[in-house]
Structures are given as structure tokens and as C-alpha cells.
Design a protein around this motif. Structure first.
Motif, mmCIF file in Angstrom:
data_model
loop_
_atom_site.group_PDB
_atom_site.id
_atom_site.type_symbol
_atom_site.label_atom_id
_atom_site.label_comp_id
_atom_site.label_asym_id
_atom_site.label_seq_id
_atom_site.Cartn_x
_atom_site.Cartn_y
_atom_site.Cartn_z
ATOM 1 N N ASP A 296 61.877 50.250 7.317
ATOM 2 C CA ASP A 296 62.332 48.978 8.753
ATOM 3 C C ASP A 296 62.343 47.741 8.195
ATOM 4 O O ASP A 296 60.938 47.425 7.818
ATOM 5 N N ILE A 297 62.661 46.687 8.772
ATOM 6 C CA ILE A 297 63.074 45.639 8.264
ATOM 7 C C ILE A 297 63.999 44.836 9.135
ATOM 8 O O ILE A 297 64.500 44.751 9.663
ATOM 9 N N SER A 298 63.311 42.629 8.949
ATOM 10 C CA SER A 298 64.370 42.553 10.570
ATOM 11 C C SER A 298 65.468 42.048 9.656
ATOM 12 O O SER A 298 65.847 42.601 8.886
ATOM 13 N N GLU A 299 66.275 41.842 10.833
ATOM 14 C CA GLU A 299 67.394 41.579 11.058
ATOM 15 C C GLU A 299 68.038 41.112 9.597
ATOM 16 O O GLU A 299 67.356 40.097 9.297
ATOM 17 N N ARG A 300 68.376 41.395 8.700
ATOM 18 C CA ARG A 300 69.633 40.379 7.152
ATOM 19 C C ARG A 300 70.551 41.633 6.406
ATOM 20 O O ARG A 300 70.707 42.337 7.013
ATOM 21 N N ALA A 301 70.968 40.863 5.259
ATOM 22 C CA ALA A 301 71.933 42.059 4.700
ATOM 23 C C ALA A 301 71.151 42.413 3.644
ATOM 24 O O ALA A 301 70.303 42.695 3.493
ATOM 25 N N ILE A 302 71.794 43.817 4.392
ATOM 26 C CA ILE A 302 71.209 44.653 2.982
ATOM 27 C C ILE A 302 72.647 45.665 2.800
ATOM 28 O O ILE A 302 73.153 45.535 3.417
ATOM 29 N N LYS A 303 72.391 45.572 1.268
ATOM 30 C CA LYS A 303 73.161 46.444 0.692
ATOM 31 C C LYS A 303 72.750 47.449 -0.535
ATOM 32 O O LYS A 303 71.319 47.653 -0.925
ATOM 33 N N LEU A 304 73.815 48.566 -1.115
ATOM 34 C CA LEU A 304 73.674 50.020 -1.636
ATOM 35 C C LEU A 304 74.600 49.647 -3.299
ATOM 36 O O LEU A 304 75.548 49.036 -3.091
ATOM 37 N N VAL A 305 73.594 49.639 -4.011
ATOM 38 C CA VAL A 305 74.205 49.466 -5.598
ATOM 39 C C VAL A 305 73.871 50.104 -5.755
ATOM 40 O O VAL A 305 73.304 51.213 -5.889
ATOM 41 N N TYR A 306 74.682 50.434 -7.038
ATOM 42 C CA TYR A 306 74.764 50.868 -8.186
ATOM 43 C C TYR A 306 75.123 50.341 -9.220
ATOM 44 O O TYR A 306 75.633 50.208 -9.819
ATOM 45 N N GLN A 307 73.870 50.603 -10.392
ATOM 46 C CA GLN A 307 73.385 49.555 -11.227
ATOM 47 C C GLN A 307 74.065 50.802 -13.119
ATOM 48 O O GLN A 307 73.877 52.171 -12.453
ATOM 49 N N LYS A 308 74.947 50.132 -13.598
ATOM 50 C CA LYS A 308 75.000 51.346 -14.893
ATOM 51 C C LYS A 308 73.495 51.996 -15.857
ATOM 52 O O LYS A 308 74.302 52.817 -16.171
ATOM 53 N N ASP A 309 72.952 51.944 -15.114
ATOM 54 C CA ASP A 309 71.664 52.548 -16.180
ATOM 55 C C ASP A 309 71.389 53.458 -14.856
ATOM 56 O O ASP A 309 70.237 53.959 -15.364
ATOM 57 N N SER A 310 72.181 53.644 -13.884
ATOM 58 C CA SER A 310 72.368 55.310 -13.267
ATOM 59 C C SER A 310 71.053 55.102 -12.440
ATOM 60 O O SER A 310 70.223 56.473 -12.104
ATOM 61 N N GLN A 311 71.143 54.038 -11.458
ATOM 62 C CA GLN A 311 70.209 53.641 -10.416
ATOM 63 C C GLN A 311 71.129 53.847 -8.690
ATOM 64 O O GLN A 311 71.808 52.770 -9.190
ATOM 65 N N PHE A 312 70.863 53.749 -8.356
ATOM 66 C CA PHE A 312 70.871 53.825 -7.037
ATOM 67 C C PHE A 312 69.725 53.028 -6.572
ATOM 68 O O PHE A 312 69.063 53.818 -6.087
#
Length: 267
Positions: free
Chosen positions: A19-35
Motif C-alpha cells: 500500500d503506497i501513494s501513486e507512483r511508478a512501481i516495477k518488478l525486477v529480477y536480479q541475476k543473483d536470483s532475487q525477485f
């Protein structure tokens, strides 16, 4: 301002409403296996929560300010973002977090006050709040844990959450729902908990609701409290897929660059 839980039954479910105010949010997958779920502040994206390929989850929930946990520098001080990085990169094992947090002064980053639920699929969980002792939550007697925006350590010491504490209503709602399906919590039940505690108005509406199933290596999620449309992300191939409620099937890889929630909302 976020609601999270971990539930132990036939399988482990870890859920969170972001829950957060309107803003850009993205999903990232790092090469060290983190979502990672990243939210934009100014020109920079910062993590709000993350899950690694081993199934370890850690979030950064807003909580009332605690003077002892305020940002400062010192030989024994470790700021919460350093802990976040070390846990998800597996430099620090979850079973070692309580001892580490007891031996070090965990502090906030400047301008923020957060506490973190850390959990995995092996019945290990703890809650770390800068300025307070960690709360270990992996006893066999613990069937589920709920976190909102007040200090669980303070509530434990005072034998219960104080009326008027921020997030206490969501805390009780989630506890009641999880208690009613104890030991039989599936993904659908998990989303039911998140739907009941989603915030649909106010300054901090629910932007993302997710359920992680560590044993499956899959994260299920919904956008902006639309629980009719469910996406999934698999650690096995790093792909986001349409799972339920879509007219056509789509999928897309998640990379280090990331994919914006606004892009996914158009699927």
C-alpha cells in the motif's frame, strides 16, 4: 500502509498488500536470483520487498518512529537496507538473523522508519525492527504471523496491540481470517485475506497484492486490488504469466531492467 502474513499448513504461504501513494512501481529480477518490488522516490527506485529463489521473503513495512532505531553511523550499526541485501543474497542465513540483529544495532535509513518480516518455506520466520530486539517466530506453536504498521514487539510486551495503533484493524481482520482456515490455507484463501485488508481509498491505496509459495518457486499477484485478474511469476524461467481472469494468455520475462506495473495493467 501494507499488510503481510506468513501461514504454515500443508505448504507455506507468504502474503503482502503493498500500500503506497501513486507512483511508478516495477518488478525486477536480479541475476543473483532475487525477485524485487521497487518503488520510485524522485528519480530513484528503492526496494519495498523481495523474494529469492530459495523462497526467503523480506519486506520493508512502514512503522511508527522509534528513536532508538533512527539512522546513525557507528561501528556496530547496520542499516536495514544492508540487512535486506544480505538476507536476500544469502550472505546471511535466515536462521542467523535473530542472533545477528541482537548483536548489532539495526537502524533505519535516513527519513524512514520500517520493520521487516523475514520468512521462508522451512518454518523459519522473524521480525526485525530497528531499535528493538528481534522477535523470533518459528516455534511449532506458531501457525501464522500477521504484520501491519505497529510494533509487534511493543504489542507482545503489553499483551496485545493497542486500540488506535495504525493498522490494528487490518491486523485483527487478517488474524481472524487466518485462524478460521488454520492449516488449510491455499492461494485462494491467501488472496481472500489480502482482499479483506486491501485499502481502496485514502493516501495509501493497495497497489500490489502478492502470495509467495516457496515450495513451488512461484509468486502470484494482483494489481490495484483487482483480485479477479491474477498474474504469476516463476523462478524456474523468470517469466510473468497471466494466470486467471484474462481474455488472452500472455507472458513476458522479468529482467534486471524490470517491468512496470502500469505495463502489466494493460494486459
Amino acid at each position: 500502509m501494507c499488510t503481510s502474513f506468513v501461514s504454515y499448513g500443508d505448504s507455506t504461504l507468504i502474503g503482502m498488500n503493498f500500500d503506497i501513494s501513486e507512483r511508478a512501481i516495477k518488478l525486477v529480477y536480479q541475476k543473483d536470483s532475487q525477485f524485487l518490488v521497487m518503488q520510485q522516490e524522485g528519480a530513484t527506485f528503492f526496494p519495498a520487498l523481495g523474494i529469492n529463489k530459495s523462497g526467503t521473503f523480506m519486506n520493508l513495512h512502514m512503522v511508527e518512529e522509534n528513536a532508538a532505531g533512527a539512522y546513525r553511523r557507528g561501528k556496530n550499526c547496520v542499516h536495514i537496507m544492508k540487512l535486506f541485501d544480505d538476507v536476500l543474497s544469502e550472505k546471511l542465513a535466515l536462521e542467523d538473523v535473530p542472533a545477528f540483529a541482537s548483536d548489532h544495532a539495526i537502524v533505519n535509513v535516513p527519513g524512514y522508519s520500517v520493520h521487516s518480516l523475514i520468512a521462508n518455506g522451512e518454518r523459519r520466520a522473524c521480525l526485525v525492527e530497528p531499535g528493538r530486539k528481534p522477535l523470533q517466530l518459528d516455534s511449532e506453536d506458531v501457525k501464522f504471523v500477521v504484520q501491519t504498521n505497529f510494533s509487534l514487539m511493543d504489542a507482545k510486551d503489553s499483551k496485545g496491540a493497542a486500540d488506535g495503533s495504525y493498522g490494528v484493524e487490518r491486523f485483527h481482520l487478517a488474524n481472524e481470517r487466518l485462524a478460521s482456515v488454520q492449516g488449510r490455507v491455499g492461494v485462494e484463501d491467501g488472496f481472500s485475506v489480502l482482499q479483506e485488508t486491501a485499502q481502496l481509498r485514502g493516501d495509501f491505496p493497495t497497489q500490489l497484492s502478492l502470495i509467495s509459495v516457496p515450495e513451488e518457486g512461484v509468486v502470484y499477484f494482483a494489481l490495484q486490488a483487482d483480485f479477479e485478474r491474477i498474474f504469476s511469476f516463476s523462478f524456474h524461467d523468470q517469466q510473468i504469466r497471466t494466470k486467471q481472469g484474462f481474455q488472452t494468455s500472455r507472458n513476458s520475462p522479468v529482467t534486471r531492467k524490470g517491468v512496470l506495473l502500469s505495463e502489466l495493467s494493460g494486459w
